[in-house]
Design an enzyme around this catalytic site. Structure first.
Site, PDB file in Angstrom:
ATOM      1  N   ASN A  62       0.836  -1.200   0.000  1.00  0.00           N
ATOM      2  CA  ASN A  62       0.000   0.000   0.000  1.00  0.00           C
ATOM      3  C   ASN A  62       0.871   1.250   0.000  1.00  0.00           C
ATOM      4  O   ASN A  62       1.912   1.308   0.657  1.00  0.00           O
ATOM      5  CB  ASN A  62      -1.023   0.001   1.143  1.00  0.00           C
ATOM      6  CG  ASN A  62      -0.431  -0.147   2.519  1.00  0.00           C
ATOM      7  OD1 ASN A  62       0.596  -0.777   2.701  1.00  0.00           O
ATOM      8  ND2 ASN A  62      -1.082   0.440   3.506  1.00  0.00           N
ATOM      9  N   GLU A  64       0.345   5.199   0.527  1.00  0.00           N
ATOM     10  CA  GLU A  64      -0.616   6.222   0.960  1.00  0.00           C
ATOM     11  C   GLU A  64      -0.207   7.601   0.450  1.00  0.00           C
ATOM     12  O   GLU A  64       0.848   7.770  -0.167  1.00  0.00           O
ATOM     13  CB  GLU A  64      -0.735   6.177   2.490  1.00  0.00           C
ATOM     14  CG  GLU A  64      -1.297   4.838   2.948  1.00  0.00           C
ATOM     15  CD  GLU A  64      -1.548   4.752   4.450  1.00  0.00           C
ATOM     16  OE1 GLU A  64      -1.102   5.643   5.199  1.00  0.00           O
ATOM     17  OE2 GLU A  64      -2.192   3.768   4.862  1.00  0.00           O
ATOM     18  N   CYS A  73      -4.165   0.505  -2.320  1.00  0.00           N
ATOM     19  CA  CYS A  73      -3.961  -0.710  -1.524  1.00  0.00           C
ATOM     20  C   CYS A  73      -2.893  -1.597  -2.158  1.00  0.00           C
ATOM     21  O   CYS A  73      -2.640  -1.538  -3.372  1.00  0.00           O
ATOM     22  CB  CYS A  73      -5.249  -1.527  -1.460  1.00  0.00           C
ATOM     23  SG  CYS A  73      -6.588  -0.745  -0.564  1.00  0.00           S
ATOM     24  N   GLU A  75      -3.043  -4.745  -2.812  1.00  0.00           N
ATOM     25  CA  GLU A  75      -3.569  -5.687  -3.809  1.00  0.00           C
ATOM     26  C   GLU A  75      -3.666  -5.044  -5.185  1.00  0.00           C
ATOM     27  O   GLU A  75      -3.322  -5.655  -6.198  1.00  0.00           O
ATOM     28  CB  GLU A  75      -4.959  -6.187  -3.392  1.00  0.00           C
ATOM     29  CG  GLU A  75      -4.979  -7.029  -2.127  1.00  0.00           C
ATOM     30  CD  GLU A  75      -5.112  -6.212  -0.841  1.00  0.00           C
ATOM     31  OE1 GLU A  75      -4.706  -5.025  -0.828  1.00  0.00           O
ATOM     32  OE2 GLU A  75      -5.622  -6.755   0.144  1.00  0.00           O
ATOM     33  N   CYS A 112     -10.197  -5.206   0.650  1.00  0.00           N
ATOM     34  CA  CYS A 112     -11.317  -4.262   0.729  1.00  0.00           C
ATOM     35  C   CYS A 112     -12.215  -4.439  -0.504  1.00  0.00           C
ATOM     36  O   CYS A 112     -11.847  -5.102  -1.482  1.00  0.00           O
ATOM     37  CB  CYS A 112     -10.796  -2.826   0.813  1.00  0.00           C
ATOM     38  SG  CYS A 112     -10.226  -2.150  -0.760  1.00  0.00           S
ATOM     39  N   CYS A 115     -10.674  -3.521  -3.907  1.00  0.00           N
ATOM     40  CA  CYS A 115      -9.703  -4.515  -4.380  1.00  0.00           C
ATOM     41  C   CYS A 115     -10.399  -5.791  -4.839  1.00  0.00           C
ATOM     42  O   CYS A 115      -9.961  -6.437  -5.790  1.00  0.00           O
ATOM     43  CB  CYS A 115      -8.679  -4.825  -3.287  1.00  0.00           C
ATOM     44  SG  CYS A 115      -7.557  -3.440  -3.027  1.00  0.00           S
TER      45      CYS A 115
HETATM   46  N1  THU Z   1      -5.090  -1.719   2.825  1.00  0.00           N
HETATM   47  C1  THU Z   1      -4.528  -2.524   1.878  1.00  0.00           C
HETATM   48  O1  THU Z   1      -3.520  -2.177   1.242  1.00  0.00           O
HETATM   49  N2  THU Z   1      -5.086  -3.727   1.658  1.00  0.00           N
HETATM   50  C2  THU Z   1      -6.127  -4.250   2.380  1.00  0.00           C
HETATM   51  O2  THU Z   1      -6.513  -5.392   2.127  1.00  0.00           O
HETATM   52  C3  THU Z   1      -6.758  -3.441   3.421  1.00  0.00           C
HETATM   53  C4  THU Z   1      -6.275  -2.065   3.573  1.00  0.00           C
HETATM   54  C5  THU Z   1      -4.441  -0.430   3.122  1.00  0.00           C
HETATM   55  C6  THU Z   1      -5.174   0.810   2.720  1.00  0.00           C
HETATM   56  C7  THU Z   1      -4.590   1.817   3.678  1.00  0.00           C
HETATM   57  O3  THU Z   1      -3.354   2.296   3.165  1.00  0.00           O
HETATM   58  C8  THU Z   1      -4.294   1.013   4.933  1.00  0.00           C
HETATM   59  O4  THU Z   1      -4.247  -0.345   4.519  1.00  0.00           O
HETATM   60  C9  THU Z   1      -5.334   1.170   6.039  1.00  0.00           C
HETATM   61  O5  THU Z   1      -6.607   0.963   5.549  1.00  0.00           O
END
Ligand code: THU
Length: 161
Positions: A62, A64, A73, A75, A112, A115
């Site tokens: 991920n 941000e 994310c 994925e 999520c 994804c």
């Molecule tokens: N996130 C992911 O990368 N994958 C997931 O399956 C769940 C959430 C990330 C998004 C964000 O940067 C952080 O986790 C918190 O939600």
């Protein structure tokens, strides 16, 4: 009126030690790659590693952004990398893990909704299901045979015809 039902089953392992060697090493790779996540806002570092049908490994983490919705994310970062580096190649398995640096990382997380939508489209694109191995840094591990079982009644390209 008819009532339709939806069932899906998945495997739950007590720890990574119960997995076969190939799956266990993919989980360990996903745990390791969490170190490449950029998550200064959530402190939730997610790592995903895919084994492609040609044997190659591709990872995603991920990433941000100070403008929060711009973040992506792990994925979807992985799917973008796989499609760019190995176009048309199916993904056999993706291991997903995370390191919550301000909390616990002891149970599996699952992708999520956004994804899930991307995973299902990838499965359709290359006409092969994606197996998911979900875990934290330790604790139980969940194996889902097809990503599309996580998104019943999904919207897809067929709806646009
Ligand atoms: N996130 C992911 O990368 N994958 C997931 O399956 C769940 C959430 C990330 C998004 C964000 O940067 C952080 O986790 C918190 O939600």
């Amino acid at each position: 009126m008819n009532k339709d039902e939806y069932h899906f089953s998945y495997d739950v392992y007590n720890s990574v030690d119960e997995l076969n060697e190939i799956d266990a090493s993919l989980v360990q790779a996903a745990r390791k790659v969490t170190a490449s996540a950029y998550a200064p806002y959530s402190n939730f570092h997610v790592g995903a590693v895919a084994k492609l049908s040609n044997g190659e490994l591709v990872s995603g983490t991920n990433q941000e952004n100070a403008a929060y919705p711009v973040g992506i994310c792990a994925e979807r970062a992985l799917l973008a990398a796989a499609a760019s580096l190995h176009p048309g190649i199916a993904i056999d398995t993706i291991a997903i893990s995370y390191h919550n640096t301000k909390g616990k990382s002891d149970h599996p997380i699952s992708p999520c909704g956004m994804c899930r939508q991307s995973l299902v489209e990838y499965e359709e694109r290359v006409k092969q299901p994606i197996r998911l191995i979900l875990s934290g840094m330790d604790g139980k591990v969940i194996v889902v045979e097809k990503a599309n079982s996580l998104l019943p009644l999904s919207f897809g390209s067929i709806d646009l015809k």
